[in-house]
Design a protein around this motif. Structure first.
Motif, short mmCIF file in Angstrom:
data_model
loop_
_atom_site.label_atom_id
_atom_site.label_comp_id
_atom_site.label_asym_id
_atom_site.label_seq_id
_atom_site.Cartn_x
_atom_site.Cartn_y
_atom_site.Cartn_z
N ASP A 1 31.19 -15.84 40.79
CA ASP A 1 29.89 -13.53 40.69
C ASP A 1 29.34 -13.84 39.93
O ASP A 1 28.90 -13.45 39.19
CB ASP A 1 30.85 -12.81 40.91
N TYR A 2 28.29 -15.13 40.23
CA TYR A 2 27.07 -15.30 38.90
C TYR A 2 26.05 -14.18 39.27
O TYR A 2 25.53 -13.63 40.40
CB TYR A 2 26.85 -16.39 39.13
N GLY A 3 25.94 -12.98 37.84
CA GLY A 3 25.08 -12.94 38.14
C GLY A 3 23.44 -12.75 38.56
O GLY A 3 21.77 -12.21 38.54
N VAL B 1 29.95 -18.24 44.31
CA VAL B 1 30.48 -16.74 44.89
C VAL B 1 32.33 -16.77 44.17
O VAL B 1 32.66 -15.92 44.42
CB VAL B 1 30.68 -17.59 46.48
N THR C 1 22.64 -19.38 40.26
CA THR C 1 23.03 -19.70 41.49
C THR C 1 22.29 -20.98 41.87
O THR C 1 23.04 -21.52 42.72
CB THR C 1 22.77 -18.50 42.27
#
Length: 160
Positions: free
Chosen positions: A31-33, A28, A38
């Motif tokens: 901001d993993y793409g 979070v 994740t």
């Protein structure tokens, strides 16, 4: 025999909880793409917290995981964290790759530098407490005076 590093087991346990929370928060915050990054970060966070909580160290909640097993699991998790971006295919994403590699190296260094073994004075007190009660009292006084950083008097009495 396990190595004796400069980091007390109590501090190691606290850092393990902090590291687990960091792995849980990283997707979070950073901001993993990648869905893989994740999911793996969440799995690592849960694993670190479970290891810390189940350890027989001073920060463990259920004292089910022996210290030698804790050491091996920590080393495996640290090496896996370093390798995971490449194994799981998210090495091309800067944030999760950097986080996993830096966190893995820190975890490895903390694990290598931790005193997992009980202090010799505590072991001697436990061994001789079956022969006379004075040794156990000296061990408890030592723990109360801060002589033992990874064992408590309460833990000593539970094991007898």
């Amino acid at each position: 025999m396990m190595r004796q590093g400069p980091i007390p087991l109590f501090l190691h346990g606290l850092l393990e909880y902090v590291g687990g929370i960091a792995f849980l928060a990283a997707p979070v915050v950073l901001d993993y793409g990648s869905g893989a990054a994740t999911a793996i970060s969440l799995a690592f966070g849960v694993a670190m917290i479970v290891v810390a909580a189940s350890s027989d160290g001073p920060t463990g909640l259920v004292s089910q995981l022996p210290r030698p097993a804790h050491l091996v699991i920590d080393l495996l998790l640290a090496v896996a964290a370093i390798a995971m971006p490449f194994l799981a295919g998210f090495a091309d994403e800067r944030e999760p790759t950097a986080f996993f590699m830096v966190a893995g190296v820190i975890y490895l260094l903390v694990t290598i530098g931790t005193r997992f073994s009980r202090p010799q004075a505590t072991l001697a007190a436990r061994g001789s407490s079956h022969h006379d009660g004075e040794a156990d009292d000296r061990g408890s006084a030592s723990a109360a005076a801060g002589g033992s950083d990874d064992d408590t008097a309460g833990e000593r009495h539970r094991s007898e």
